[in-house]
Design an enzyme around this catalytic site. Structure first.
Site, PDB file in Angstrom:
ATOM      1  N   GLU A  47       0.864  -1.202   0.000  1.00  0.00           N
ATOM      2  CA  GLU A  47       0.000   0.000   0.000  1.00  0.00           C
ATOM      3  C   GLU A  47       0.895   1.245   0.000  1.00  0.00           C
ATOM      4  O   GLU A  47       1.956   1.251   0.636  1.00  0.00           O
ATOM      5  CB  GLU A  47      -0.833  -0.020   1.301  1.00  0.00           C
ATOM      6  CG  GLU A  47      -1.653   1.228   1.565  1.00  0.00           C
ATOM      7  CD  GLU A  47      -2.228   1.267   2.998  1.00  0.00           C
ATOM      8  OE1 GLU A  47      -1.585   0.764   3.951  1.00  0.00           O
ATOM      9  OE2 GLU A  47      -3.340   1.823   3.145  1.00  0.00           O
ATOM     10  N   ASN A 110      -6.811   6.395  -1.688  1.00  0.00           N
ATOM     11  CA  ASN A 110      -5.745   5.439  -1.396  1.00  0.00           C
ATOM     12  C   ASN A 110      -6.010   4.280  -2.371  1.00  0.00           C
ATOM     13  O   ASN A 110      -6.969   3.531  -2.198  1.00  0.00           O
ATOM     14  CB  ASN A 110      -5.852   5.000   0.069  1.00  0.00           C
ATOM     15  CG  ASN A 110      -4.700   4.119   0.492  1.00  0.00           C
ATOM     16  OD1 ASN A 110      -4.004   3.550  -0.338  1.00  0.00           O
ATOM     17  ND2 ASN A 110      -4.509   3.994   1.805  1.00  0.00           N
ATOM     18  N   GLU A 146      -6.073   8.904   7.596  1.00  0.00           N
ATOM     19  CA  GLU A 146      -6.619   8.462   6.304  1.00  0.00           C
ATOM     20  C   GLU A 146      -7.997   9.057   6.045  1.00  0.00           C
ATOM     21  O   GLU A 146      -8.367   9.334   4.915  1.00  0.00           O
ATOM     22  CB  GLU A 146      -6.670   6.937   6.233  1.00  0.00           C
ATOM     23  CG  GLU A 146      -5.297   6.304   6.111  1.00  0.00           C
ATOM     24  CD  GLU A 146      -5.379   4.866   5.649  1.00  0.00           C
ATOM     25  OE1 GLU A 146      -5.903   4.606   4.564  1.00  0.00           O
ATOM     26  OE2 GLU A 146      -4.904   3.988   6.408  1.00  0.00           O
ATOM     27  N   CYS A 172      -4.908  -2.842   2.756  1.00  0.00           N
ATOM     28  CA  CYS A 172      -4.622  -2.774   4.192  1.00  0.00           C
ATOM     29  C   CYS A 172      -5.813  -3.048   5.094  1.00  0.00           C
ATOM     30  O   CYS A 172      -6.202  -4.184   5.294  1.00  0.00           O
ATOM     31  CB  CYS A 172      -3.947  -1.453   4.545  1.00  0.00           C
ATOM     32  SG  CYS A 172      -3.198  -1.558   6.191  1.00  0.00           S
ATOM     33  N   ASN A 197       0.238  -1.088   5.340  1.00  0.00           N
ATOM     34  CA  ASN A 197       1.146  -0.359   6.249  1.00  0.00           C
ATOM     35  C   ASN A 197       0.471  -0.450   7.605  1.00  0.00           C
ATOM     36  O   ASN A 197      -0.525   0.241   7.858  1.00  0.00           O
ATOM     37  CB  ASN A 197       1.216   1.133   5.900  1.00  0.00           C
ATOM     38  CG  ASN A 197       2.053   1.456   4.683  1.00  0.00           C
ATOM     39  OD1 ASN A 197       3.202   1.875   4.796  1.00  0.00           O
ATOM     40  ND2 ASN A 197       1.467   1.290   3.515  1.00  0.00           N
TER      41      ASN A 197
HETATM   42  N1  CDV Z   1      -2.988   1.430   6.592  1.00  0.00           N
HETATM   43  C1  CDV Z   1      -3.933   0.841   7.363  1.00  0.00           C
HETATM   44  O1  CDV Z   1      -5.069   0.663   6.923  1.00  0.00           O
HETATM   45  N2  CDV Z   1      -3.571   0.492   8.623  1.00  0.00           N
HETATM   46  C2  CDV Z   1      -4.486  -0.095   9.567  1.00  0.00           C
HETATM   47  C3  CDV Z   1      -4.097   0.217  10.985  1.00  0.00           C
HETATM   48  C4  CDV Z   1      -4.280   1.671  11.280  1.00  0.00           C
HETATM   49  C5  CDV Z   1      -4.923  -0.580  11.985  1.00  0.00           C
HETATM   50  C6  CDV Z   1      -4.552  -1.603   9.402  1.00  0.00           C
HETATM   51  O2  CDV Z   1      -5.679  -2.130   9.406  1.00  0.00           O
HETATM   52  O3  CDV Z   1      -3.528  -2.275   9.351  1.00  0.00           O
END
Ligand code: CDV
Length: 311
Positions: A47, A110, A146, A172, A197
């Site tokens: 990501e 994103n 985000e 993610c 991430n």
């Molecule tokens: N980049 C993300 O979406 N990170 C989230 C964190 C913040 C919990 C994840 O679900 O990994």
């Protein structure tokens, strides 16, 4: 005959704010080179793979925020990646911050793309589950903005027929939600690609920190098994601007078993030979959706957003 895809999970170590895109793309080219040596057909990058994970900072200057976004893909900086992948006959998934213009206004997502081995962009996805918060919360060790910097994706979860199979994408936080996989499962997805991430420290619930890798595995393994699909999860990880992001990039079979996993929190290529037909016995038996699903009993899932307890 088995439909084999040799997949390279191209985990990236940390990217600092001072690292320009040219430097990052050179690291990606090195992983692509390794993938070619391993005979990979498909490489999955993380990501927001081109910059540091910028939602960790509160920023008010739109110009500064926009410096982390791409306005075209390929861009000047990513063109060498597209070219090298085409030369190597390798398809790839790439996560990046997308700035586009529709209806006379700028929109920011994103996003990820799926690029076929001939260099054509065959699939686009815009992240739907945006975690974190939209306002400055100075009590946190770092921000997770985000909800401030991106709109909720407007493309749904597509599935694309390419490279001899059916491929889907998510990003993610999407990987933690069963709906993500099921929407793709209902389109027959055979391999789900997901970049992430994931900070180890979760400021509102620090008691979860020690379970970060466990939860990462739990959601991807269950998503794979419950939909009879491969899941390829790829991290950007290590200590980025003082914030630790977990690694554990994994290639997971439709059985739910982890076939290969990263050992480091740095640039690392994880390779597995994936038989796309391995999901068939799950799709035709225990998770034969057409035979066993009971959608009339699932109405609350789409009708209700938050939980409402019975009186
Ligand atoms: N980049 C993300 O979406 N990170 C989230 C964190 C913040 C919990 C994840 O679900 O990994």
């Amino acid at each position: 005959m088995a439909r084999m895809v040799i997949v390279g999970a191209a985990q990236l170590g940390p990217i600092q704010r001072t690292d320009d895109r040219g430097r990052v793309v050179r690291r990606m080219l090195e992983l692509l080179h390794q993938a070619k040596q391993h005979g990979c057909n498909l490489v999955v990058f993380p990501e927001l793979a081109l910059t540091t994970f910028f939602p960790r900072w509160w920023m008010e200057d739109q110009g500064e925020i926009d410096s982390f976004f791409e306005t075209s893909m390929p861009s000047n900086e990513t063109a060498p990646l597209f070219e090298a992948a085409k030369q190597a006959n390798i398809g790839f998934y790439l996560g990046f911050a997308e700035k586009t213009r529709t209806g006379g206004r700028a929109r920011r997502f994103n996003a990820s793309i799926l690029v076929a081995p001939d260099g054509a962009i065959v699939g686009r996805y815009r992240k739907i589950h945006l975690p974190g918060h939209g306002e400055h919360e100075p009590w946190r060790a770092f921000q997770h903005l985000e909800k401030r910097y991106f709109e909720v994706g407007d493309l749904g979860w597509g599935v694309w027929r390419t490279m001899g199979g059916l491929f889907g994408m998510c990003i993610c936080n999407d990987r933690r939600w069963p709906e993500t996989y099921r929407v793709m499962g209902l389109q027959g997805v055979e391999m789900v690609l997901v970049g992430y991430n994931t900070p180890r420290h979760n400021p509102p619930s620090p008691e979860h920190d020690r379970l970060s890798e466990f939860h990462n595995q739990l959601v991807m393994q269950s998503g794979a098994y419950q939909n009879g699909a491969w899941v390829v999860g790829v991290a950007k990880c290590g200590i980025e601007e003082g914030c630790e992001l977990i690694g554990a990039s994994s290639i997971i079979a439709p059985s739910g078993q982890v076939v290969a996993q990263a050992l480091t929190q740095d640039d690392e290529l994880v390779v597995a030979r994936c038989d796309l037909d391995l999901g068939r016995s799950y799709k035709e038996n225990i998770f034969n959706f057409a035979v066993h699903r009971q959608p009339e009993h699932y109405r609350l899932i789409v009708e209700r957003k938050g939980a409402v307890e019975p009186r």
